[in-house]
Design a protein around this motif. Structure first.
Motif, short mmCIF file in Angstrom:
data_model
loop_
_atom_site.label_atom_id
_atom_site.label_comp_id
_atom_site.label_asym_id
_atom_site.label_seq_id
_atom_site.Cartn_x
_atom_site.Cartn_y
_atom_site.Cartn_z
N TRP A 376 0.87 -1.17 0.00
CA TRP A 376 0.00 0.00 0.00
C TRP A 376 0.90 1.22 0.00
O TRP A 376 1.97 1.22 0.61
N ARG A 377 0.47 2.26 -0.70
CA ARG A 377 1.22 3.52 -0.67
C ARG A 377 0.38 4.56 0.08
O ARG A 377 -0.77 4.83 -0.30
N ILE A 378 0.94 5.08 1.15
CA ILE A 378 0.22 6.03 2.00
C ILE A 378 0.94 7.37 1.93
O ILE A 378 2.14 7.47 2.21
N GLY A 379 0.21 8.39 1.52
CA GLY A 379 0.80 9.71 1.32
C GLY A 379 0.53 10.65 2.47
O GLY A 379 -0.46 10.55 3.19
N THR A 380 1.43 11.58 2.65
CA THR A 380 1.28 12.69 3.61
C THR A 380 1.78 13.92 2.87
O THR A 380 2.95 14.29 3.00
N MET A 381 0.89 14.55 2.12
CA MET A 381 1.39 15.62 1.26
C MET A 381 0.39 16.76 1.12
O MET A 381 -0.82 16.57 1.30
N GLY A 382 0.94 17.93 0.82
CA GLY A 382 0.10 19.10 0.65
C GLY A 382 -0.66 19.43 1.92
O GLY A 382 -0.11 19.43 3.02
N TYR A 383 -1.96 19.68 1.75
CA TYR A 383 -2.82 20.02 2.88
C TYR A 383 -2.87 18.91 3.91
O TYR A 383 -3.11 19.15 5.10
N ASN A 384 -2.65 17.66 3.50
CA ASN A 384 -2.76 16.52 4.40
C ASN A 384 -1.46 16.16 5.10
O ASN A 384 -1.41 15.15 5.81
N ALA A 385 -0.43 16.95 4.93
CA ALA A 385 0.81 16.74 5.68
C ALA A 385 0.66 17.44 7.03
O ALA A 385 1.28 18.46 7.31
N ARG A 386 -0.21 16.85 7.85
CA ARG A 386 -0.52 17.45 9.15
C ARG A 386 -0.86 16.35 10.14
O ARG A 386 -1.24 15.24 9.76
N GLU A 387 -0.77 16.67 11.43
CA GLU A 387 -0.86 15.66 12.49
C GLU A 387 -2.21 14.95 12.51
O GLU A 387 -2.27 13.72 12.60
N ASP A 388 -3.31 15.69 12.45
CA ASP A 388 -4.61 15.03 12.58
C ASP A 388 -4.87 14.06 11.43
O ASP A 388 -5.45 12.99 11.62
N ALA A 389 -4.42 14.39 10.23
CA ALA A 389 -4.62 13.50 9.09
C ALA A 389 -3.81 12.22 9.26
O ALA A 389 -4.30 11.12 8.95
N VAL A 390 -2.58 12.34 9.76
CA VAL A 390 -1.74 11.17 9.98
C VAL A 390 -2.35 10.26 11.05
O VAL A 390 -2.48 9.04 10.87
N LEU A 391 -2.75 10.84 12.19
CA LEU A 391 -3.28 10.03 13.29
C LEU A 391 -4.61 9.38 12.92
O LEU A 391 -4.87 8.22 13.27
N THR A 392 -5.46 10.11 12.22
CA THR A 392 -6.74 9.55 11.79
C THR A 392 -6.53 8.36 10.86
O THR A 392 -7.21 7.32 10.97
N THR A 393 -5.61 8.49 9.93
CA THR A 393 -5.33 7.41 8.99
C THR A 393 -4.79 6.18 9.71
O THR A 393 -5.21 5.03 9.42
N LEU A 394 -3.89 6.37 10.63
CA LEU A 394 -3.32 5.24 11.37
C LEU A 394 -4.36 4.55 12.25
O LEU A 394 -4.37 3.32 12.36
N ALA A 395 -5.24 5.32 12.86
CA ALA A 395 -6.30 4.72 13.69
C ALA A 395 -7.23 3.87 12.82
O ALA A 395 -7.63 2.77 13.20
N ALA A 396 -7.59 4.39 11.65
CA ALA A 396 -8.45 3.64 10.74
C ALA A 396 -7.74 2.39 10.23
O ALA A 396 -8.35 1.30 10.14
N LEU A 397 -6.45 2.50 9.91
CA LEU A 397 -5.70 1.34 9.41
C LEU A 397 -5.63 0.26 10.48
O LEU A 397 -5.77 -0.94 10.18
N GLU A 398 -5.44 0.66 11.73
CA GLU A 398 -5.42 -0.32 12.82
C GLU A 398 -6.74 -1.08 12.89
O GLU A 398 -6.76 -2.32 12.99
N ALA A 399 -7.86 -0.37 12.82
CA ALA A 399 -9.17 -1.01 12.89
C ALA A 399 -9.38 -1.98 11.73
O ALA A 399 -9.91 -3.09 11.90
N VAL A 400 -8.97 -1.58 10.54
CA VAL A 400 -9.15 -2.43 9.36
C VAL A 400 -8.26 -3.67 9.45
O VAL A 400 -8.70 -4.79 9.12
N LEU A 401 -7.04 -3.52 9.90
CA LEU A 401 -6.15 -4.67 10.05
C LEU A 401 -6.74 -5.68 11.03
O LEU A 401 -6.70 -6.90 10.80
N ARG A 402 -7.29 -5.20 12.13
CA ARG A 402 -7.91 -6.11 13.09
C ARG A 402 -9.10 -6.84 12.46
O ARG A 402 -9.29 -8.04 12.70
N ARG A 403 -9.88 -6.13 11.67
CA ARG A 403 -11.05 -6.74 11.05
C ARG A 403 -10.65 -7.92 10.17
O ARG A 403 -11.37 -8.91 10.07
N PHE A 404 -9.48 -7.80 9.53
CA PHE A 404 -9.04 -8.86 8.63
C PHE A 404 -8.09 -9.85 9.32
O PHE A 404 -7.36 -10.59 8.66
#
Length: 424
Positions: A376-404
């Motif tokens: 998977w390629r995960i970007g942090t760029m432009g407007y989304n190179a910020r803390e809340d976007a990074v933490l939100t993405t990681l929290a969602a990825l954790e939940a999805v990994l557990r689901r699978f």
């Protein structure tokens, strides 16, 4: 009878017909893939500004302002700094078809999909194309480039800076001197890297460079910033000009014509130059967007924006590792703005990406060629190179990994990323 106003329901036939769709209403997404990414809000507002004529004083002044802004973004004093209307690929094609005559040699170091793209475009321009390749996940050593230049003796070296297919960032700082030593034009595709990674067009000896708005510049796809050195402009100006209907089919100098009207940089230079000679109708809303992308970066500070991308990228890297995931490629040469994550065994990569999108409204990317289905390629760029976007993405990825069925440390990703931000 009162005439209907534009945009209102228009009178028409009484015959039944298909129901018209409603106004465009896209879902809210957090675009954390390799691009396009979520645009800066002020860029979206700029695109909604009223249109003016292409020779309106406001329009021509905006073009001039945009040129000066991008000189600062590129790190150059090049007078020939402007936009090519079209996606980033339009800028690439304009540069290559205008700088290279049929039969001339082009050298392309390849370390991912987009190096292969440069080679393909050069082939379509009827160049004699030579490539040097390294395994995906690495960059090309300067010594290898030096040896190839001496052996091939190309007219042009075409080199991607940041290739999002592998996430690698090719060092450019020593390449310009090699090209100058051997009389080779030096072109770089900085589509995925400009704005989020250092780029110094003049200091690094670039003759031409192109980009797009949809990555670190934080805008929509559709406009391609380009800058040309005086040497590159001389080459462009030396190409023969076509006047409609006067070139004979057997013209012995036909190979000297740029084989495109739209991408003929000589004509585009005349359009953006002081005479403003008509070539095409500038894409007004995209000009507004490109201008605002550059303005936002310079208002924050060019170095500060690069540092913000570095910090967000380091946090995302720490976060995926905190979830127990492996990272692809030589991390020492990773771009600031995207990371390639090895898909864990037993986790269906496409289904997991779909769950990120449908359940959390977050888009992450897959990859191409030998990496398709592997990372998977995960970007942090432009407007989304910020803390809340990074933490939100990681929290969602954790939940999805557990689901699978993937066991991951609870909060491991967000805590590791937060530690990077707190230590900044």
């Amino acid at each position: 009878m009162t005439a209907a106003q534009p945009g209102s329901s228009l009178p028409g036939s009484s015959l039944p017909g298909p129901e018209l769709p409603g106004p465009i209403d896209p879902p809210t997404r957090l675009l954390m893939g390799p691009g396009p990414v979520s645009a800066y809000p002020s860029v979206l507002r700029a695109m909604s500004a009223p249109l003016v004529g292409q020779y309106d004083p406001f329009m021509t002044a905006s073009m001039t302002e945009t040129q000066e802004l991008y000189r600062q973004v590129w790190g150059t004093a090049n007078e020939a700094t402007m936009l090519v209307d079209g996606t980033s690929r339009a800028g690439i094609e304009a540069a290559i078809v205008s700088l290279v005559r049929p039969g001339e040699r082009v050298l392309v170091p390849v370390f991912g999909r987009f190096g292969l793209l440069l080679a393909e475009i050069a082939e379509r321009a009827m160049a004699e194309v030579h490539t040097i390749e390294v395994p995906w996940g690495q960059v090309v050593p300067v010594s290898t480039i030096d040896e190839a230049i001496r052996r091939v003796r190309p007219t042009l070296l075409a080199l991607v800076q940041g290739d999002t297919s592998t996430t690698m960032n090719q060092p450019l700082d020593e390449v310009g001197a090699l090209c100058a030593q051997h009389g080779v034009l030096f072109y770089s595709d900085a589509t995925a890297s400009l704005g989020g990674n250092p780029f110094e067009a003049d200091a690094w000896g670039l003759d031409a460079a192109t980009a797009g708005l949809q990555k670190c510049l934080g805008g929509p796809s559709g406009s391609a910033p380009i800058t040309l050195s005086e040497r590159a402009v001389e080459v462009v100006r030396s190409r023969k000009r076509v006047e409609a209907g006067i070139r004979e089919p057997d013209d012995p100098e036909a190979s000297d014509y740029v084989r495109s009207n739209y991408f003929d940089l000589g004509m585009i230079l005349d359009y953006w130059g002081p005479r403003r000679l008509n070539h095409h109708t500038e894409a007004t809303s995209m000009l507004y967007a490109a201008r605002e992308c550059a303005r936002v970066i310079l208002a924050e500070g060019r170095d500060a924006v690069v540092e913000r991308h570095r910090l967000a990228g380091d946090a995302m890297l720490a976060g995926v590792r905190g979830l127990g995931l492996e990272v692809f490629g030589d991390v020492a040469h990773k771009m600031h703005n995207v990371v390639a994550v090895e898909i864990p065994e037993g986790v269906p990569g496409d289904a997991a990406r779909a769950a990120m999108l449908t359940d959390f409204g977050i888009e992450i990317g897959t990859s191409f060629g030998p990496l398709h289905g592997r990372v998977w390629r995960i970007g942090t760029m432009g407007y989304n190179a910020r803390e809340d976007a990074v933490l939100t993405t990681l929290a969602a990825l954790e939940a999805v990994l557990r689901r699978f069925g993937r066991a991951v440390p609870p909060g491991g990703g967000t805590e590791a990323a937060a530690d990077v931000f707190r230590g900044a």
